[in-house]
Design a protein around this motif. Structure first.
Motif, short mmCIF file in Angstrom:
data_model
loop_
_atom_site.label_atom_id
_atom_site.label_comp_id
_atom_site.label_asym_id
_atom_site.label_seq_id
_atom_site.Cartn_x
_atom_site.Cartn_y
_atom_site.Cartn_z
N GLY A 152 2.92 7.23 -6.84
CA GLY A 152 3.32 7.90 -8.06
C GLY A 152 4.43 8.91 -7.85
O GLY A 152 5.21 9.19 -8.77
N ILE A 153 4.53 9.49 -6.65
CA ILE A 153 5.62 10.42 -6.35
C ILE A 153 6.95 9.70 -6.46
O ILE A 153 7.92 10.22 -7.03
CB ILE A 153 5.43 11.03 -4.95
CG1 ILE A 153 4.15 11.86 -4.89
CG2 ILE A 153 6.64 11.87 -4.56
CD1 ILE A 153 3.82 12.39 -3.51
N VAL A 154 7.01 8.49 -5.92
CA VAL A 154 8.24 7.69 -6.00
C VAL A 154 8.51 7.28 -7.44
O VAL A 154 9.65 7.30 -7.91
CB VAL A 154 8.14 6.46 -5.08
CG1 VAL A 154 9.47 5.71 -5.05
CG2 VAL A 154 7.73 6.86 -3.67
N ASP A 162 4.06 8.58 -14.02
CA ASP A 162 3.40 8.97 -12.77
C ASP A 162 1.96 9.35 -13.10
O ASP A 162 1.70 10.45 -13.59
CB ASP A 162 4.14 10.14 -12.11
CG ASP A 162 3.43 10.68 -10.88
OD1 ASP A 162 2.45 10.05 -10.44
OD2 ASP A 162 3.84 11.74 -10.38
N GLY A 163 1.06 8.42 -12.82
CA GLY A 163 -0.34 8.68 -13.10
C GLY A 163 -1.08 9.29 -11.93
O GLY A 163 -2.30 9.40 -11.95
N GLY A 164 -0.35 9.70 -10.89
CA GLY A 164 -1.00 10.21 -9.68
C GLY A 164 -1.23 11.69 -9.65
O GLY A 164 -1.64 12.24 -8.64
N GLY A 165 -0.96 12.39 -10.77
CA GLY A 165 -1.15 13.83 -10.78
C GLY A 165 0.07 14.55 -10.29
O GLY A 165 1.20 14.16 -10.57
N SER A 166 -0.12 15.62 -9.54
CA SER A 166 1.00 16.40 -9.02
C SER A 166 0.64 16.93 -7.65
O SER A 166 -0.50 16.86 -7.20
CB SER A 166 1.31 17.57 -9.98
OG SER A 166 0.18 18.42 -10.10
N GLY A 167 1.66 17.50 -6.98
CA GLY A 167 1.44 18.08 -5.66
C GLY A 167 1.83 17.14 -4.54
O GLY A 167 2.41 16.08 -4.75
N SER A 168 1.48 17.55 -3.32
CA SER A 168 1.80 16.78 -2.13
C SER A 168 0.90 15.55 -2.07
O SER A 168 -0.08 15.43 -2.83
CB SER A 168 1.56 17.63 -0.88
OG SER A 168 0.17 17.88 -0.72
N PRO A 169 1.19 14.61 -1.17
CA PRO A 169 0.31 13.44 -1.04
C PRO A 169 -1.15 13.80 -0.81
O PRO A 169 -2.05 13.22 -1.43
CB PRO A 169 0.90 12.69 0.16
CG PRO A 169 2.37 13.02 0.11
CD PRO A 169 2.41 14.46 -0.34
#
Length: 376
Positions: A152-154, A162-169
């Motif tokens: 999701g960051i990419v 981006d459904g992965g939320g936020s922040g670092s991996p």
């Protein structure tokens, strides 16, 4: 008025309906040469028929009791590669995105082949936290959810949802697992979310190509250009596919040599920064000398043997320095797959099967810096 006669029926290309009806005979190798050519040409343009062809070939393989009943995990990629070799894709995938496309396809084939109950199989994830090996238990569904969150960051960098939320991996993964999302969803939902996002990444990169290769992708404490970010995702896709394969007793091979070489090259280019980060954290001795950016300094000759092999000269005194053969103070030789498993944190630095010569401190710095590239 044009009175030219219509072409004879035999000269017209077969319709989709006719070609679809031939798939069963094609899978059994019972078509004529002309029919085989027509079907295989059709498979390059018709995704539903290509998927059906793979399923039929899988079924045919099960009809031969004298052969192993373990399905070949490379079957899908071989069928599609054969089709594409006859007619190149209309929108080619950029060469820097090809390793990710290949590794995602291989993992998707694994996920297709395992049973629903195996999605809850325990998977042991390992990495190196900078000081010592670390580990955590997950499930197959949890690992795929982790890949989706970091992909999701990419996606966000490319302007996609981006459904992965936020922040670092790591932060994204912790939030995902704390929410329990992978356990609440069905295996089909978990797989679909990951696969659909990956396909969107490939499609977007293919249409944009050179316009996005150098786009900055932030990973929290560091960032990568998009071309390297796709390599990073390919590497993690392979590593976690092996984690899953080990958990469910599934045969799995390393990436192709050209793709593995690119992954190794990315890790080698990141090593000077990893060495510097370990020094700032007090985990490695200070640099021997000060070297201005862009100038040669001390270097370690990293020789990778076997699959993905090559030679790299790692700058030891500054991330901005140049590593050159003239500055070599140590030499380390490792097998390509062994180096990647070290970079993934699957092998401890002191246990890596590495041959070395020269400055022992430089050798230790590079081996520990390689393991420190790993993350959850």
């Amino acid at each position: 008025m044009n009175d030219a006669p219509l072409p004879p029926e035999a000269a017209r290309p077969p319709s989709h309906h006719v070609l679809k009806s031939l798939l069963g005979a094609w899978a059994l190798a019972a078509c004529s040469a002309e029919e085989t050519a027509a079907v295989e040409e059709h498979l390059t343009d018709c995704a539903p028929c290509a998927e059906e062809a793979v399923r039929l070939r899988d079924a045919v393989a099960l009809l031969h009791p004298e052969d192993s009943l373990d399905l070949d995990p490379t079957l899908r990629s071989r069928v599609l590669a054969g089709a594409l070799s006859r007619r190149p894709a209309r929108i080619p995938v950029p060469e820097w995105a090809a390793p990710y496309e290949a590794e995602a396809a291989r993992l998707d084939a694994l996920l297709r082949d395992i049973g629903e109950a195996e999605w809850q199989a325990p998977v042991r994830l390992t990495w190196f936290d900078g000081r010592r090996p670390a580990a955590r238990e997950a499930t197959v569904a949890g690992v795929i959810g982790h890949l989706t969150a970091v992909d999701g960051i990419v996606a966000g960098a490319l302007g996609l949802p981006d459904g992965g939320g936020s922040g670092s991996p790591d932060e994204r993964t912790e939030a995902l697992w704390a929410s329990g999302t992978p356990t609440r969803q069905t295996p089909a939902q978990v797989r679909s979310a990951w696969r659909d996002q990956g396909r969107a990444l490939i499609r977007t990169a293919s249409f944009a190509d050179g316009n996005v290769a150098d786009l900055d992708v932030p990973y929290g404490p560091f960032s990568l250009p998009l071309r390297d970010s796709f390599l990073d995702r390919a590497f993690e896709c392979w590593v976690h596919a092996e984690d899953i394969a080990d958990a469910v007793d599934y045969p799995y091979e390393p990436p192709s040599s050209p793709h593995l070489n690119r992954m190794i090259d990315l890790a080698a280019r990141l090593l000077p920064s990893s060495i510097a980060a370990r020094r700032r954290a007090g985990l490695a001795p200070p640099a021997r000398t000060l070297v201005a950016a862009g100038t040669p300094g001390r270097a370690l000759h990293l020789e990778i043997e076997g699959r993905g092999g090559g030679h790299w000269y790692i700058a030891l005194d500054s991330p901005g320095a140049l590593g050159t053969p003239e500055g070599e103070v140590a030499h380390v030789a490792l097998d390509g797959v062994e180096f990647c498993r070290l970079a993934a944190g699957h092998v401890a630095p002191e246990e890596a099967a590495a041959g070395s010569l020269g400055d022992a401190e430089a050798v230790r710095d590079v081996l520990y810096a390689t393991a420190s590239l790993s993350r959850l």
